[in-house]
Write a protein that holds these residues in place. Structure first.
Motif, mmCIF file in Angstrom:
data_model
loop_
_atom_site.group_PDB
_atom_site.id
_atom_site.type_symbol
_atom_site.label_atom_id
_atom_site.label_comp_id
_atom_site.label_asym_id
_atom_site.label_seq_id
_atom_site.Cartn_x
_atom_site.Cartn_y
_atom_site.Cartn_z
ATOM 1 N N GLU A 1 2.911 14.674 3.140
ATOM 2 C CA GLU A 1 3.112 15.779 3.785
ATOM 3 C C GLU A 1 4.315 16.594 3.930
ATOM 4 O OE1 GLU A 1 0.904 14.986 7.331
ATOM 5 O OE2 GLU A 1 -0.898 14.863 6.331
ATOM 6 N N ARG A 2 5.217 15.755 4.251
ATOM 7 C CA ARG A 2 6.641 16.201 4.379
ATOM 8 C C ARG A 2 7.299 16.865 2.949
ATOM 9 N NH1 ARG A 2 9.236 11.882 5.888
ATOM 10 N NH2 ARG A 2 8.301 12.149 8.178
ATOM 11 N N LEU B 1 -0.803 3.263 4.927
ATOM 12 C CA LEU B 1 -1.258 4.393 4.588
ATOM 13 C C LEU B 1 -0.864 5.570 5.347
ATOM 14 C CD1 LEU B 1 -4.792 2.941 3.895
ATOM 15 C CD2 LEU B 1 -3.007 3.378 2.241
ATOM 16 N N ALA B 2 -0.735 5.565 6.584
ATOM 17 C CA ALA B 2 -0.337 6.675 7.239
ATOM 18 C C ALA B 2 1.002 7.088 6.865
ATOM 19 C CB ALA B 2 -0.562 6.299 8.865
ATOM 20 N N ARG B 3 1.889 5.913 6.914
ATOM 21 C CA ARG B 3 3.438 6.278 6.366
ATOM 22 C C ARG B 3 3.408 7.150 5.254
ATOM 23 N NH1 ARG B 3 7.014 3.724 3.570
ATOM 24 N NH2 ARG B 3 5.774 1.828 3.598
ATOM 25 N N LYS B 4 2.596 6.804 4.133
ATOM 26 C CA LYS B 4 2.714 7.256 3.017
ATOM 27 C C LYS B 4 2.127 8.798 2.929
ATOM 28 C CE LYS B 4 2.313 3.040 0.054
ATOM 29 N NZ LYS B 4 1.638 2.405 -1.009
ATOM 30 N N SER C 1 -1.465 -5.129 2.061
ATOM 31 C CA SER C 1 -0.974 -3.642 2.002
ATOM 32 C C SER C 1 -2.254 -2.993 2.008
ATOM 33 C CB SER C 1 -0.127 -3.628 0.797
ATOM 34 O OG SER C 1 -0.858 -3.955 -0.268
ATOM 35 N N LYS C 2 -3.413 -3.449 1.362
ATOM 36 C CA LYS C 2 -4.501 -2.647 1.432
ATOM 37 C C LYS C 2 -5.095 -2.825 2.840
ATOM 38 C CE LYS C 2 -5.517 -3.400 -3.401
ATOM 39 N NZ LYS C 2 -6.419 -4.291 -4.372
#
Length: 575
Positions: free
Chosen positions: A60-61, A52-55, A45-46
């Motif tokens: 942002e949403r 990271l982009a999905r989070k 995950s790291k």
């Protein structure tokens, strides 16, 4: 050729035996695999940039959604804050108004006491009026100018602190002296310049300059037959039983029966005398609590249309008390405490209805009474109806029979959705006004200054005394008038289009006002111009009323006997 296969060297670990303190091998391997899987997942995950982009996109949403909802949230918070501020302001204003009302009441009470002391020192005080009656030593007459200065403590505290004993020095209310009416004597030939009864004004030689101070219950002798006597004569049934004024109108059987019912059920002079004595005594007691209060006898007891079993309607007029419901309940509560200290009053009950009243029974006079506060309209229409009652001798017998007829058929109870007694009286007077030769005129049209809404309430009992005599040319008998009354509301009157009005002496067209819209029966109150028949709101009750009119008219027209629509014997015995 000999090929040698290399041997694989493996590290052989010795097997451990399952000792009592050691873990099983399977559990150890499971724990090891789980720790390795967690470690690999963390490393994976790291190191994966897609997670990271999905989070970042999710964050942002969320921020974008909060940014869109921010104005709405701010508006909701603003509205809530505004409501909270308004509620705080209302609570503060209510507390200030309550303090101000208490201060004003205390100021008015203290001013009344001071004014009362000045009146007693300067003039002879009339307890029935609340202001001086006759000046002494030819001094200028004291005028009650209604001074109302503000102060901050109740009158009772002021009296205690000053150690004054004001009420022990008050003059006693003089007992009401009831003088019997002189027997009727036919008038002689007219004297003077104008012999016509229409233009001759009624005069009273015994009327003094200060004779307008008491509530009128007697009057000069009755005028000639058919003429209007708009003072307040005594309500004695003997006047109608032996007086020649009704003799020409009661020659047939039906008219005689109507006269019998009136003589048996009408209020006697002794009944009115007992109610007047009760009013005088109660006024004396109440004026110890409210010095400027005045008690009026109103309703059917005084308007001339009462029966021997009717209660006394009393109206107390207080100058500094508003007409609000809470204020009326507060004052009646104080009077309720006062009445419970009087040994001769029984069945005391405070009814907090739309118009609060205090009910009680006087054991000395045997009178049951209802007391209300500042119902000035009731006082005005009482003396207006009293003027109509004694304007023409046929008015009272007809109305008495109509009321007994409505009670017999169960259409004379406003609490059950039918007609009130007041509405029935207005309906009969309207019919008598709309005849080709009217029995009574519209007093409010011909003499508006005598029945003005702006007239001081203390002068209302004396307003009709200034009306000149008037002669009625109608010669219909009592029976013919009763038949005509039933026929008028059966065949002629348009219930859905007209409004009954004695103020204009005609049936006026309905308007789109909420007072008349979607109402089955419309009867105009002479002063407030409201609908007195608003209690009839069910079509079934309205149809029952019309049916009673129709059936009674047909039965009476055929038999010409009052027993066909009303049991005369039971009515006269039951009263």
């Amino acid at each position: 050729m000999n090929l040698e296969v290399p041997s694989v060297h493996r590290s052989v670990t010795p097997k451990r035996r399952n000792t009592p303190g050691s873990r099983p091998p399977a559990l150890q391997e499971h724990k090891l695999e789980e720790s390795i899987r967690k470690h690999c997942h963390n490393l994976h995950s790291k190191t994966r940039p897609s997670d990271l982009a999905r989070k970042r996109r999710i964050a942002e949403r969320k921020a974008q959604n909060l940014k869109l909802l921010d104005p709405l949230i701010k508006a909701q918070k603003k509205v809530a804050r505004r409501k909270q501020v308004k509620a705080q302001k209302r609570a503060l204003a209510k507390r200030k108004a309550k303090k101000r009302t208490k201060a004003q009441q205390a100021e008015a009470e203290l001013q009344e006491v001071q004014l009362f002391q000045n009146i007693i020192k300067s003039d002879v005080f009339d307890m029935n009026r609340g202001f001086p009656l006759v000046p002494q030593n030819n001094s200028p007459r004291h005028e009650n100018r209604g001074l109302r200065q503000r102060h901050a403590q109740p009158a009772q505290l002021c009296l205690q602190r000053n150690n004054t004993n004001l009420f022990n020095s008050l003059p006693e209310i003089p007992p009401y002296v009831w003088s019997p009416r002189p027997p009727f004597t036919p008038p002689g030939p007219p004297t003077g310049e104008k012999a016509n009864g229409r233009s001759r004004k009624r005069t009273n030689d015994n009327q003094g300059s200060f004779d307008l101070k008491r509530q009128r219950l007697s009057s000069p002798p009755q005028p000639s037959p058919g003429a209007f006597s708009l003072s307040s004569p005594q309500t004695s049934s003997s006047l109608w039983g032996a007086s020649p004024t009704l003799h020409p109108f009661s020659t047939d059987k039906l008219s005689g029966q109507i006269l019998d019912v009136f003589e048996a059920c009408g209020q006697k002079s002794s009944d009115l005398e007992r109610k007047e004595l009760c009013r005088t005594q109660l006024q004396k007691e109440i004026q110890r609590l409210f010095p400027l209060a005045r008690l009026f006898l109103a309703g059917s007891s005084l308007n001339g249309f009462g029966s021997s079993s009717s209660d006394a309607d009393l109206c107390m007029v207080l100058p500094h008390v508003s007409g609000e419901w809470k204020e009326a309940v507060r004052v009646l509560g104080q009077i309720n405490k006062l009445f419970r200290q009087l040994s001769y009053l029984r069945n005391i009950q405070l009814i907090k209805a739309k118009v609060p009243i205090l009910k009680a029974r006087d054991t000395v006079s045997g009178v049951e009474f209802d007391l209300n506060i500042n119902n000035t309209v009731g006082i005005r229409n009482t003396f207006l109806l009293r003027s109509y009652a004694y304007a023409e001798p046929r008015v009272r017998p007809i109305i008495m029979v109509v009321k007994k007829w409505a009670q017999h058929y169960g259409i004379n109870d406003a609490s059950k959705g039918t007609l009130s007694s007041y509405t029935l009286v207005l309906m009969v007077l309207h019919y008598l006004q709309t005849l080709k030769n009217p029995v009574v005129p519209s007093l409010q049209q011909q003499f508006p200054e005598c029945f003005s809404v702006t007239m001081d309430i203390h002068m209302v009992p004396d307003g009709p005394r200034h009306i000149p005599a008037f002669t009625s040319t109608n010669t219909l008998s009592l029976g013919e008038l009763l038949l005509g009354f039933l026929k008028y509301y059966t065949c002629s009157f348009r219930w859905d289009q007209k409004v009954i009005s004695i103020r204009e002496a005609k049936a006026i067209p309905r308007t789109s006002s909420s007072e008349w819209k979607n109402k089955f029966i419309c009867v105009e109150e002479p002063f407030e111009q409201k609908n007195t028949a608003r209690a009839v709101y069910e079509k079934s009750k309205f149809d029952a009323i019309k049916t009673r009119f129709t059936e009674s008219w047909r039965a009476l027209q055929q038999s010409k006997d009052l027993n066909s629509i009303l049991p005369v014997r039971l009515v006269t015995m039951g009263r």
